[in-house]
Design an enzyme around this catalytic site. Structure first.
Site, mmCIF file in Angstrom:
data_model
loop_
_atom_site.group_PDB
_atom_site.id
_atom_site.type_symbol
_atom_site.label_atom_id
_atom_site.label_comp_id
_atom_site.label_asym_id
_atom_site.label_seq_id
_atom_site.Cartn_x
_atom_site.Cartn_y
_atom_site.Cartn_z
ATOM 1 N N VAL A 55 0.847 -1.205 0.000
ATOM 2 C CA VAL A 55 0.000 0.000 0.000
ATOM 3 C C VAL A 55 0.878 1.249 0.000
ATOM 4 O O VAL A 55 0.662 2.188 -0.763
ATOM 5 C CB VAL A 55 -0.941 0.008 1.245
ATOM 6 N N SER A 79 8.700 -23.308 0.460
ATOM 7 C CA SER A 79 9.925 -22.589 0.040
ATOM 8 C C SER A 79 10.775 -22.225 1.256
ATOM 9 O O SER A 79 12.015 -22.239 1.181
ATOM 10 C CB SER A 79 9.599 -21.288 -0.666
ATOM 11 N N ALA A 101 15.655 -23.132 4.153
ATOM 12 C CA ALA A 101 16.254 -23.372 5.476
ATOM 13 C C ALA A 101 17.163 -24.601 5.410
ATOM 14 O O ALA A 101 18.282 -24.600 5.942
ATOM 15 C CB ALA A 101 15.163 -23.548 6.517
ATOM 16 N N ASP A 121 14.041 -13.097 3.730
ATOM 17 C CA ASP A 121 13.070 -12.777 2.671
ATOM 18 C C ASP A 121 11.745 -13.506 2.838
ATOM 19 O O ASP A 121 11.092 -13.834 1.853
ATOM 20 C CB ASP A 121 13.685 -13.055 1.295
ATOM 21 N N LYS A 129 25.181 -10.855 -11.218
ATOM 22 C CA LYS A 129 25.512 -12.191 -10.715
ATOM 23 C C LYS A 129 26.014 -13.072 -11.863
ATOM 24 O O LYS A 129 25.704 -12.798 -13.022
ATOM 25 C CB LYS A 129 24.262 -12.826 -10.102
ATOM 26 N N HIS A 183 19.004 -5.249 -4.116
ATOM 27 C CA HIS A 183 18.304 -5.845 -2.967
ATOM 28 C C HIS A 183 18.537 -5.035 -1.698
ATOM 29 O O HIS A 183 19.667 -4.634 -1.413
ATOM 30 C CB HIS A 183 18.812 -7.268 -2.703
ATOM 31 N N GLU A 224 12.574 -8.333 2.444
ATOM 32 C CA GLU A 224 13.524 -8.087 1.350
ATOM 33 C C GLU A 224 12.824 -7.270 0.260
ATOM 34 O O GLU A 224 11.716 -7.606 -0.155
ATOM 35 C CB GLU A 224 13.995 -9.412 0.747
ATOM 36 N N GLU A 267 14.137 -16.789 -16.077
ATOM 37 C CA GLU A 267 15.227 -17.622 -15.546
ATOM 38 C C GLU A 267 14.779 -18.394 -14.310
ATOM 39 O O GLU A 267 15.120 -19.553 -14.126
ATOM 40 C CB GLU A 267 16.437 -16.731 -15.231
ATOM 41 N N HIS A 268 13.951 -17.711 -13.476
ATOM 42 C CA HIS A 268 13.468 -18.348 -12.255
ATOM 43 C C HIS A 268 12.603 -19.569 -12.599
ATOM 44 O O HIS A 268 12.749 -20.638 -11.990
ATOM 45 C CB HIS A 268 12.661 -17.325 -11.439
HETATM 46 P P1 0O2 Z 1 12.737 -17.016 -4.476
HETATM 47 O O1 0O2 Z 1 12.032 -18.243 -4.873
HETATM 48 O O2 0O2 Z 1 12.661 -15.943 -5.513
HETATM 49 O O3 0O2 Z 1 12.333 -16.489 -3.133
HETATM 50 P P2 0O2 Z 1 22.540 -16.853 -2.037
HETATM 51 O O4 0O2 Z 1 23.219 -16.872 -0.712
HETATM 52 O O5 0O2 Z 1 23.248 -16.017 -3.094
HETATM 53 O O6 0O2 Z 1 22.171 -18.214 -2.558
HETATM 54 P P3 0O2 Z 1 20.584 -15.209 -0.756
HETATM 55 O O7 0O2 Z 1 21.484 -15.112 0.403
HETATM 56 O O8 0O2 Z 1 19.170 -15.629 -0.463
HETATM 57 O O9 0O2 Z 1 21.110 -16.181 -1.867
HETATM 58 O O10 0O2 Z 1 20.572 -13.790 -1.385
HETATM 59 P P4 0O2 Z 1 20.445 -13.276 -2.843
HETATM 60 O O11 0O2 Z 1 21.511 -13.817 -3.717
HETATM 61 O O12 0O2 Z 1 20.388 -11.821 -2.671
HETATM 62 O O13 0O2 Z 1 19.054 -13.861 -3.385
HETATM 63 C C1 0O2 Z 1 17.830 -13.503 -2.856
HETATM 64 C C2 0O2 Z 1 16.754 -13.604 -3.904
HETATM 65 O O14 0O2 Z 1 17.171 -12.915 -5.099
HETATM 66 C C3 0O2 Z 1 16.440 -14.994 -4.382
HETATM 67 O O15 0O2 Z 1 15.556 -15.594 -3.460
HETATM 68 C C4 0O2 Z 1 15.801 -14.711 -5.737
HETATM 69 O O16 0O2 Z 1 14.491 -14.227 -5.588
HETATM 70 C C5 0O2 Z 1 16.669 -13.593 -6.238
HETATM 71 N N1 0O2 Z 1 17.810 -14.128 -7.001
HETATM 72 C C6 0O2 Z 1 19.099 -14.181 -6.604
HETATM 73 N N2 0O2 Z 1 19.858 -14.714 -7.560
HETATM 74 C C7 0O2 Z 1 19.051 -14.993 -8.610
HETATM 75 C C8 0O2 Z 1 19.270 -15.566 -9.920
HETATM 76 O O17 0O2 Z 1 20.381 -15.933 -10.327
HETATM 77 N N3 0O2 Z 1 18.159 -15.697 -10.709
HETATM 78 C C9 0O2 Z 1 16.907 -15.298 -10.318
HETATM 79 N N4 0O2 Z 1 15.897 -15.468 -11.164
HETATM 80 N N5 0O2 Z 1 16.683 -14.773 -9.090
HETATM 81 C C10 0O2 Z 1 17.735 -14.630 -8.249
HETATM 82 P P5 0O2 Z 1 15.380 -17.167 -3.428
HETATM 83 O O18 0O2 Z 1 14.906 -17.553 -2.067
HETATM 84 O O19 0O2 Z 1 16.631 -17.836 -3.904
HETATM 85 O O20 0O2 Z 1 14.267 -17.433 -4.463
#
Ligand code: 0O2
Length: 274
Positions: A22, A52, A57, A73, A113, A121, A140, A155-156
């Site tokens: 909001v 998830s 975890a 997050d 990355k 972020h 986050e 990509e996701h």
């Molecule tokens: P979801 O399903 O989106 O919630 P890491 O330690 O690098 O493995 P960390 O510490 O969680 O990861 O931090 P990071 O790298 O900032 O990533 C946090 C979120 O950023 C991820 O959450 C993704 O949403 C997104 N992200 C990071 N790297 C990538 C990537 O290479 N591709 C895509 N599409 N998204 C990315 P989750 O929980 O991994 O995933």
């Protein structure tokens, strides 16, 4: 853990996501109603699903009782911008807010990355009010352009499809696509001024038209029908010219007319009370 207990844990995160969504949407509206360009284009929010949370975890060796502290997050907000330059503006807005405290930041916009992922972020602390009092939670915020979001969404889903091991030939394509996205964002930045001007004048015109229509609607209660029809015809004529200056002048004239009728009706009421 029992489902009921999960619900209790996740409830404040649901509230935080709703509130934050909001608040950021309101920022868009505030910019637009003041005729300003909004650096935020869209806002999305979600609370991580239980499965998830459990997956992440397990991957990161986090015990259940540490989840709230170590999984940053559980509450996630995604802010989509039109241009790369807007990302820094949004970051600055968040840093300056008093209802969010920034815990950490990661800049994957300038430090892409290895996967090709680009986004900014921020982990924030945000307090929600619950029946049990205030609760400070982490959220986050991912800030990225429309183009970056397009890439990362595709990509996701591929990561999901291939369970994290995307085949090499597809990886190569994704890396190429990420380079193309970088180029696309740069190209769009180079015509940013033109695009912003066009969008701004569209917004100014929309605000003016909405104010004029409100005024005409209010006049229905005060002016006679013939006068209203004359004003409406005049509005349609000016509207068709697409000339903002003429619309502005008409808006001012309408203000004067409305003020005249208001004064007349106040005088009338005053005389009735004598
Ligand atoms: P979801 O399903 O989106 O919630 P890491 O330690 O690098 O493995 P960390 O510490 O969680 O990861 O931090 P990071 O790298 O900032 O990533 C946090 C979120 O950023 C991820 O959450 C993704 O949403 C997104 N992200 C990071 N790297 C990538 C990537 O290479 N591709 C895509 N599409 N998204 C990315 P989750 O929980 O991994 O995933």
């Amino acid at each position: 853990m029992e489902i009921q207990l999960w619900k209790e844990i996740l409830d404040p995160y649901e509230l935080a996501v709703k509130e934050l969504t909001v608040k950021f949407n309101h920022l868009i509206q505030e910019h637009r109603s003041q005729g300003l360009y909004s650096p935020i284009e869209q806002v999305h929010g979600r609370v991580k699903t239980i499965s998830s949370i459990l997956d992440k975890a397990q991957k990161k060796n986090i015990r259940i009782e540490e989840i709230e502290e170590k999984l940053e997050d559980i509450a996630g907000i995604r802010i989509i911008c039109q241009f790369v330059e807007d990302i820094e503006k949004v970051v600055e807005i968040i840093r300056n807010r008093t209802d969010m405290v920034v815990k950490s930041e990661k800049d994957y916009v300038t430090h892409t990355k290895k996967s090709g992922y680009r986004s900014y972020h921020m982990i924030i602390y945000y307090e929600v009010q619950t029946l049990g009092g205030g609760k400070k939670i982490q959220a986050e915020i991912q800030i990225r352009t429309l183009a970056m979001n397009f890439w990362s969404t595709i990509e996701h889903s591929l990561q999901y499809k291939y369970k994290g091991s995307i085949p090499e030939h597809i990886r190569t394509r994704l890396t190429n696509a990420s380079d193309a996205i970088l180029l696309l964002d740069n190209e769009m930045s180079s015509v940013r001024g033109e695009i912003m001007d066009a969008q701004n004048s569209f917004q100014i015109q929309a605000n003016l038209v909405s104010d004029i229509l409100n005024n005409i609607q209010n006049l229905y209660r005060l002016a006679n029908k013939r006068e209203i029809i004359r004003i409406q015809d005049e509005f349609y004529r000016i509207y068709k010219t697409n000339d903002i200056e003429q619309l502005r002048r008409f808006h001012r004239q309408l203000d004067v007319i409305a003020e005249g009728y208001r004064a007349q009706s106040n005088e009338h009421r005053y005389e009735e009370n004598l």
